[in-house]
Design an enzyme around this catalytic site. Structure first.
Site, mmCIF file in Angstrom:
data_model
loop_
_atom_site.group_PDB
_atom_site.id
_atom_site.type_symbol
_atom_site.label_atom_id
_atom_site.label_comp_id
_atom_site.label_asym_id
_atom_site.label_seq_id
_atom_site.Cartn_x
_atom_site.Cartn_y
_atom_site.Cartn_z
ATOM 1 N N ASN A 166 13.631 -17.745 -33.198
ATOM 2 C CA ASN A 166 12.488 -17.969 -31.862
ATOM 3 C C ASN A 166 11.873 -19.321 -32.426
ATOM 4 O O ASN A 166 12.258 -19.873 -33.336
ATOM 5 C CB ASN A 166 11.545 -16.802 -31.676
ATOM 6 C CG ASN A 166 10.877 -16.689 -33.333
ATOM 7 O OD1 ASN A 166 10.207 -17.631 -33.790
ATOM 8 N ND2 ASN A 166 11.230 -15.591 -33.883
ATOM 9 N N PRO A 177 13.265 -3.546 -38.943
ATOM 10 C CA PRO A 177 12.221 -2.873 -39.311
ATOM 11 C C PRO A 177 10.749 -3.640 -39.312
ATOM 12 O O PRO A 177 11.020 -4.736 -39.191
ATOM 13 C CB PRO A 177 12.458 -2.864 -41.053
ATOM 14 C CG PRO A 177 13.334 -3.859 -41.249
ATOM 15 C CD PRO A 177 14.420 -3.908 -40.074
HETATM 16 N N1 CTP Z 1 5.454 -8.104 -37.666
HETATM 17 C C1 CTP Z 1 6.508 -7.740 -38.952
HETATM 18 N N2 CTP Z 1 7.896 -7.244 -38.654
HETATM 19 C C2 CTP Z 1 8.020 -7.263 -37.649
HETATM 20 C C3 CTP Z 1 7.338 -7.591 -36.167
HETATM 21 C C4 CTP Z 1 6.037 -7.978 -36.482
HETATM 22 O O1 CTP Z 1 5.944 -8.052 -39.907
HETATM 23 N N3 CTP Z 1 9.573 -6.582 -37.251
HETATM 24 C C5 CTP Z 1 4.209 -8.359 -37.913
HETATM 25 C C6 CTP Z 1 4.054 -10.002 -37.658
HETATM 26 O O2 CTP Z 1 4.281 -10.681 -38.771
HETATM 27 C C7 CTP Z 1 2.690 -9.940 -37.171
HETATM 28 C C8 CTP Z 1 2.338 -8.837 -36.438
HETATM 29 O O3 CTP Z 1 3.310 -7.705 -37.144
HETATM 30 O O4 CTP Z 1 1.638 -9.943 -38.134
HETATM 31 C C9 CTP Z 1 2.561 -8.663 -34.855
HETATM 32 O O5 CTP Z 1 3.556 -9.252 -34.535
HETATM 33 P P1 CTP Z 1 3.830 -9.354 -33.336
HETATM 34 O O6 CTP Z 1 5.269 -10.095 -32.912
HETATM 35 O O7 CTP Z 1 2.723 -9.958 -32.418
HETATM 36 O O8 CTP Z 1 3.945 -7.872 -32.625
HETATM 37 P P2 CTP Z 1 5.172 -6.738 -32.687
HETATM 38 O O9 CTP Z 1 4.763 -5.971 -33.601
HETATM 39 O O10 CTP Z 1 6.707 -7.373 -32.766
HETATM 40 O O11 CTP Z 1 4.941 -6.095 -31.397
HETATM 41 P P3 CTP Z 1 5.595 -6.564 -29.752
HETATM 42 O O12 CTP Z 1 6.600 -7.382 -29.902
HETATM 43 O O13 CTP Z 1 5.690 -5.522 -28.996
HETATM 44 O O14 CTP Z 1 4.422 -7.347 -29.194
#
Ligand code: CTP
Length: 396
Positions: A207, A302
């Site tokens: 990304n 994860p």
């Molecule tokens: N994060 C993480 N591991 C993942 C996904 C997210 O540690 N596999 C952490 C990111 O570093 C951030 C937070 O979780 O601090 C939220 O990440 P975000 O991408 O906004 O959300 P997601 O949990 O991926 O949820 P969604 O994609 O549904 O918005």
């Protein structure tokens, strides 16, 4: 801009030419700079160079009859928020370590009230000289910050330790000296940048996260006095000085690195843009192009942050939420789902890749809006907020 007053001492070594660049960096950061040179420094570069770069007259002599101020050695140190000497010669360091005040600059150092940083610059034998090394130990014990020196090619033609740090790095240390230290002695673990999920030998899913926010948070935590470990996806950024960086590629690598480090951490901040899926049917070899539709099977990665908060004795955890719509509602739901005391919410449209951003901090007390600012300024506010909540939670 957060303008501060910096007193820059310049002593006589060939690295003086780098001090002109240091002045530019400090001025660019919004600081007001007053230069004081020793007599021997003026043999390398004339005071007019620094006068032009700072817009202020340069002080050299204790006994300058042209000046009304006969107490410059007191008034200049009272004026300054930070005092940096770059380059600092072996002779200057020896005087400083022994309290000798026999010219304007060494007298200013003796009369100082603000933090003092020195950037040694000398030939490698002079640096290694036992008398110089004794002086360095003494100066550290006296609370003087020793910046560098670096190793490398020296003006005398030799290669070794003793080169002055580059101007950019010295400027980072000066900025850090000006920040409060609410995280002194604390260990902070940070994830930053994008992850990369391999498809085949030459391709992958990633990304556009630049890592700028995560690196700004790492810098702000280091400035606040923390020992910082930065688990970083592939980015083209230099980590702040004093931060230990662990390079990772995929989300699984990032989780492994975090698991190996998290027990030691007091605070964990997840800033990384972690890929939500990895490719199940990865190919060892480059997939050849043919006319068929290529199907990738994706399996969920994860959740690193959720893994950390689910531990028995988790560190204080801070998350980020990147949303493209319904920012507050989605972010608060994410904060509750991931059991976070603090979450920084931002819109992907304004955040990814940009130098500045707009953030809303969400905690048990509600929302705190941080207006649009550059990512370092926001990171400093986020770290200060996290440090306050951490202190409250741990009653420190
Ligand atoms: N994060 C993480 N591991 C993942 C996904 C997210 O540690 N596999 C952490 C990111 O570093 C951030 C937070 O979780 O601090 C939220 O990440 P975000 O991408 O906004 O959300 P997601 O949990 O991926 O949820 P969604 O994609 O549904 O918005």
């Amino acid at each position: 801009m957060n303008q501060k007053k910096i007193l820059l001492g310049v002593t006589g070594g060939i690295a003086v030419y780098k001090s002109a660049e240091l002045v530019r960096q400090l001025v660019k950061a919004g600081h007001e700079v007053q230069v004081v040179m020793t007599r021997s420094a003026t043999e390398f570069v004339g005071p007019v160079t620094f006068q032009a770069l700072t817009g202020r007259d340069v002080f050299v002599d204790m006994w300058d009859k042209q000046r009304g101020d006969s107490m410059a050695h007191i008034s200049l140190t009272r004026w300054a928020d930070a005092f940096v000497v770059a380059p600092a010669t072996a002779n200057f360091l020896a005087k400083l370590a022994n309290g000798i005040a026999d010219d304007l600059l060494s007298t200013l150092a003796a009369a100082r009230e603000c933090p003092l940083l020195v950037a040694p610059a000398m030939n490698k034998q002079m640096w290694g000289n036992p008398a110089n090394q004794r002086n360095i130990v003494q100066l550290k014990a006296d609370g003087v910050a020793i910046l560098g020196p670096a190793s490398g090619f020296q003006a005398c033609g030799e290669v070794g330790e003793g080169r002055m740090l580059e101007a950019e790095e010295i400027a980072l240390h000066v900025d850090a000296a000006l920040q409060p230290k609410p995280l002194a002695g604390k260990k902070v673990l940070i994830t930053a940048g994008p992850t990369f999920e391999r498809i085949d030998a030459v391709r992958g899913i990633t990304n556009p996260s630049s890592g700028k926010m995560g690196y700004a948070v790492a810098r702000a935590a280091w400035e606040a006095g923390a020992e910082v470990t930065l688990v970083s996806g592939q980015v083209s950024l230099t980590p702040p000085p004093g931060c230990r960086r662990i390079d990772v590629v995929s989300a699984q690598d990032m989780l492994n690195a975090v698991n190996a480090e998290v027990d030691a951490a007091d605070i964990f901040i997840g800033v990384a843009a972690v890929a939500d899926y990895y490719v199940l049917n990865q190919s060892e070899q480059k997939i050849k192009k043919d006319a068929h539709i290529l199907t990738l099977e994706l399996a969920p990665n994860p959740d690193i942050l959720a893994n950390v908060t689910a531990r028995d004795n988790p560190p204080f955890c801070v998350g980020f939420a990147a949303e493209s719509e319904n920012l507050l509602e989605y972010a608060e739901a994410k904060r509750r789902r991931k059991k976070l005391p603090l979450l920084a919410a931002n819109l992907v449209q304004t955040a990814i890749g940009a130098d500045d951003n707009e953030i809303i901090l969400l905690d048990d007390e509600g929302e705190h809006r941080l207006p649009r600012a550059d990512k370092l300024e926001l990171a400093r506010k986020l770290v200060a907020h996290a440090a306050r909540l951490y202190a409250r939670q741990n009653k420190v």
